[in-house]
Design an enzyme around this catalytic site. Structure first.
Site, PDB file in Angstrom:
ATOM      1  N   HIS A  14      43.007  54.752  43.003  1.00  0.00           N
ATOM      2  CA  HIS A  14      41.752  54.496  42.260  1.00  0.00           C
ATOM      3  C   HIS A  14      40.756  55.598  42.618  1.00  0.00           C
ATOM      4  O   HIS A  14      40.226  55.634  43.729  1.00  0.00           O
ATOM      5  CB  HIS A  14      41.167  53.132  42.652  1.00  0.00           C
ATOM      6  CG  HIS A  14      39.942  52.763  41.885  1.00  0.00           C
ATOM      7  ND1 HIS A  14      39.818  51.588  41.191  1.00  0.00           N
ATOM      8  CD2 HIS A  14      38.774  53.410  41.680  1.00  0.00           C
ATOM      9  CE1 HIS A  14      38.634  51.532  40.610  1.00  0.00           C
ATOM     10  NE2 HIS A  14      37.974  52.645  40.894  1.00  0.00           N
ATOM     11  N   HIS A  16      37.577  58.458  41.044  1.00  0.00           N
ATOM     12  CA  HIS A  16      36.706  59.020  40.000  1.00  0.00           C
ATOM     13  C   HIS A  16      36.602  60.523  40.229  1.00  0.00           C
ATOM     14  O   HIS A  16      36.127  60.949  41.286  1.00  0.00           O
ATOM     15  CB  HIS A  16      35.306  58.394  40.061  1.00  0.00           C
ATOM     16  CG  HIS A  16      35.323  56.920  39.815  1.00  0.00           C
ATOM     17  ND1 HIS A  16      35.129  56.378  38.562  1.00  0.00           N
ATOM     18  CD2 HIS A  16      35.545  55.876  40.655  1.00  0.00           C
ATOM     19  CE1 HIS A  16      35.216  55.056  38.651  1.00  0.00           C
ATOM     20  NE2 HIS A  16      35.468  54.730  39.902  1.00  0.00           N
ATOM     21  N   LYS A 100      42.146  50.327  31.992  1.00  0.00           N
ATOM     22  CA  LYS A 100      41.100  49.822  32.886  1.00  0.00           C
ATOM     23  C   LYS A 100      40.145  48.898  32.145  1.00  0.00           C
ATOM     24  O   LYS A 100      39.624  49.258  31.084  1.00  0.00           O
ATOM     25  CB  LYS A 100      40.332  51.012  33.460  1.00  0.00           C
ATOM     26  CG  LYS A 100      39.179  50.651  34.380  1.00  0.00           C
ATOM     27  CD  LYS A 100      39.658  50.160  35.733  1.00  0.00           C
ATOM     28  CE  LYS A 100      38.512  49.566  36.549  1.00  0.00           C
ATOM     29  NZ  LYS A 100      37.887  50.520  37.432  1.00  0.00           N
ATOM     30  N   HIS A 137      38.133  45.888  37.004  1.00  0.00           N
ATOM     31  CA  HIS A 137      36.896  45.799  37.780  1.00  0.00           C
ATOM     32  C   HIS A 137      36.483  44.334  37.720  1.00  0.00           C
ATOM     33  O   HIS A 137      35.996  43.862  36.700  1.00  0.00           O
ATOM     34  CB  HIS A 137      35.798  46.706  37.194  1.00  0.00           C
ATOM     35  CG  HIS A 137      34.544  46.671  38.019  1.00  0.00           C
ATOM     36  ND1 HIS A 137      34.116  47.747  38.754  1.00  0.00           N
ATOM     37  CD2 HIS A 137      33.650  45.676  38.268  1.00  0.00           C
ATOM     38  CE1 HIS A 137      33.004  47.414  39.414  1.00  0.00           C
ATOM     39  NE2 HIS A 137      32.703  46.165  39.122  1.00  0.00           N
ATOM     40  N   HIS A 175      39.392  47.618  44.097  1.00  0.00           N
ATOM     41  CA  HIS A 175      38.358  47.594  45.151  1.00  0.00           C
ATOM     42  C   HIS A 175      37.940  46.185  45.547  1.00  0.00           C
ATOM     43  O   HIS A 175      36.772  45.812  45.396  1.00  0.00           O
ATOM     44  CB  HIS A 175      37.149  48.438  44.756  1.00  0.00           C
ATOM     45  CG  HIS A 175      36.700  48.350  43.315  1.00  0.00           C
ATOM     46  ND1 HIS A 175      36.378  47.161  42.713  1.00  0.00           N
ATOM     47  CD2 HIS A 175      36.523  49.300  42.364  1.00  0.00           C
ATOM     48  CE1 HIS A 175      36.021  47.387  41.458  1.00  0.00           C
ATOM     49  NE2 HIS A 175      36.112  48.678  41.217  1.00  0.00           N
ATOM     50  N   ASP A 248      38.362  54.550  45.489  1.00  0.00           N
ATOM     51  CA  ASP A 248      37.196  54.412  44.599  1.00  0.00           C
ATOM     52  C   ASP A 248      36.147  55.460  44.946  1.00  0.00           C
ATOM     53  O   ASP A 248      34.941  55.203  44.802  1.00  0.00           O
ATOM     54  CB  ASP A 248      36.603  53.000  44.652  1.00  0.00           C
ATOM     55  CG  ASP A 248      35.648  52.746  43.478  1.00  0.00           C
ATOM     56  OD1 ASP A 248      35.695  53.506  42.494  1.00  0.00           O
ATOM     57  OD2 ASP A 248      34.863  51.790  43.566  1.00  0.00           O
TER      58      ASP A 248
HETATM   59  O1  DOR Z   1      30.369  52.009  42.882  1.00  0.00           O
HETATM   60  C1  DOR Z   1      30.994  52.235  41.860  1.00  0.00           C
HETATM   61  N1  DOR Z   1      30.934  53.446  41.264  1.00  0.00           N
HETATM   62  N2  DOR Z   1      31.743  51.276  41.313  1.00  0.00           N
HETATM   63  C2  DOR Z   1      32.322  51.429  40.124  1.00  0.00           C
HETATM   64  O2  DOR Z   1      32.959  50.513  39.683  1.00  0.00           O
HETATM   65  C3  DOR Z   1      32.141  52.664  39.345  1.00  0.00           C
HETATM   66  C4  DOR Z   1      31.823  53.780  40.200  1.00  0.00           C
HETATM   67  C5  DOR Z   1      31.333  55.011  39.468  1.00  0.00           C
HETATM   68  O3  DOR Z   1      31.918  55.386  38.471  1.00  0.00           O
HETATM   69  O4  DOR Z   1      30.362  55.623  39.949  1.00  0.00           O
HETATM   70 ZN    ZN Z   2      35.949  52.830  40.541  1.00  0.00          ZN
END
Ligand code: DOR
Ligand code: ZN
Length: 346
Positions: A14, A16, A100, A137, A175, A248
């Site tokens: 997971h 970003h 997702k 989520h 998460h 995450d």
């Molecule tokens: O804290 C988070 N940031 N939780 C999420 O689900 C998305 C993520 C983000 O994309 O910044």
């Molecule tokens: Zn995330």
């Protein structure tokens, strides 16, 4: 001689990575210690089609420095309009690993997310038929829901009924942050897995709010109570194949975090593995670290484990104060703090 730890190369289930200029800063950090990463689709606009996911993957790969190897596994962003044809196309595409589900309004860039999960049930049926996992989520978003109860309520009100109705749907509860989530996963079978971040294992909500507001410890789902953290540690270090590493890591530029309305997201990629190792060591479970970082995830997704290895050395080092440059500067989680384990090589 200092202690070393050799584990199969991890994968981040997971992550970003954002887009554009940021990729050049972010991709090498995760590729530096992971072979595969499940890349989240919450861009602006969101990645809702196979074509968009493939194009995004190409941009990620273009940011990979020579000499690094990395396999980004892409995800589609589910909307109320996601249709069965897109699900079939996604399941036929090797570069896409799942879809997702963001409840609309739950987190960063979730405005196009799902407003009526019940109405998407035919899509979940199609996903189950094609063996395409649903990545969730898991937080309710109704105004009356206390932010610390949002995950537990999602499980009770949405997720449990959903997995009971749609047989054979593979689900990753992403998460996980509370004891109820651990208990729920433990109560199900191998079709339900869960990722756990380093921050939810390392800190409780005091770390967000004691001595001042700490924006870099703020993520969603928010950090919970100590009893929740202890339940997560027990799950991660149990060796149970349903729990695996998903950092995450969610970078936002410094100004977007250190603000009167700071974004949710903990940019943990520079320190994630070191923190996992610390948590496992403190729990007396270093022998279970490799299962969590490198074996359970591939097993859940039906993929082979990585063949190569990574070495960590017990060697005190400090997390970087920042990474990136110009208007792309990110403050890592635990910036400037001392960590016990350092990734040293293959
Ligand atoms: O804290 C988070 N940031 N939780 C999420 O689900 C998305 C993520 C983000 O994309 O910044
Ligand atoms: Zn995330």
């Amino acid at each position: 001689m200092s202690e070393t730890l050799r584990i199969k190369r991890p994968d981040d289930w997971h992550l970003h990575l954002r887009d554009g200029e940021a990729l050049k800063t972010l991709v090498p950090i995760s590729a530096g210690y992971c072979q595969r990463a499940v890349v989240m689709p919450n861009l602006v606009p969101p990645v809702t089609t196979v074509a968009a996911a493939k194009a995004y993957r190409d941009r990620v790969m273009a940011a990979l420095p020579d000499g690094q190897s990395f396999n980004p596994l892409m995800t589609l962003y589910m909307t109320q309009e996601t249709d069965a044809a897109e699900v079939r196309a996604a399941s036929a595409c090797d570069e896409i690993i799942g879809i997702k589900l963001y409840p609309a309004g739950a987190t960063t860039n979730s405005a196009s997310g799902v407003t009526d999960i019940r109405r998407l049930e035919p899509i979940f049926e199609t996903m189950a038929d094609y063996g395409l996992p649903l990545l969730v989520h898991g937080e309710v978003t109704t105004d009356d829901a206390d932010i610390f109860d949002r995950e537990a309520r999602f499980i009770d009100e949405i997720l449990e009924p959903l997995v009971n109705r749609v047989a054979n749907l593979k689900v990753v509860l992403e998460h996980i942050s509370c004891r109820n989530a651990v208990e729920f996963v433990n109560s199900r079978d191998k079709l339900l897995g869960a990722t756990i971040t380093p921050q939810h294992l390392y800190m409780n909500r005091n770390a967000m709010l004691t001595g001042g507001i700490r924006p870099h410890n703020y993520c969603l789902p928010v950090l919970k109570r100590e009893e929740d953290r202890q339940a997560l540690i027990a799950a991660a270090t149990s060796g149970d194949q349903r729990f695996f590493m998903g950092t995450d890591s969610a970078p936002h530029v410094r100004e977007a975090k250190e603000s009167d309305c700071g974004c949710a997201g903990t940019f943990n990629a520079p320190v994630a593995l070191a923190v996992y190792a610390e948590v496992f060591e403190d729990a007396g479970a270093l022998d279970k670290l490799e299962a969590f970082t490198s074996s359970n995830g591939p097993r859940f997704y039906g993929l082979p484990e990585n063949a190569d290895h990574l070495t960590l050395k017990k060697n005190s080092w400090r997390a970087p104060a920042k990474v990136g440059s110009g208007n792309q500067q990110f403050v890592p989680w635990l910036a400037g703090e001392s960590l016990r384990w350092q990734v040293t090589g293959t």
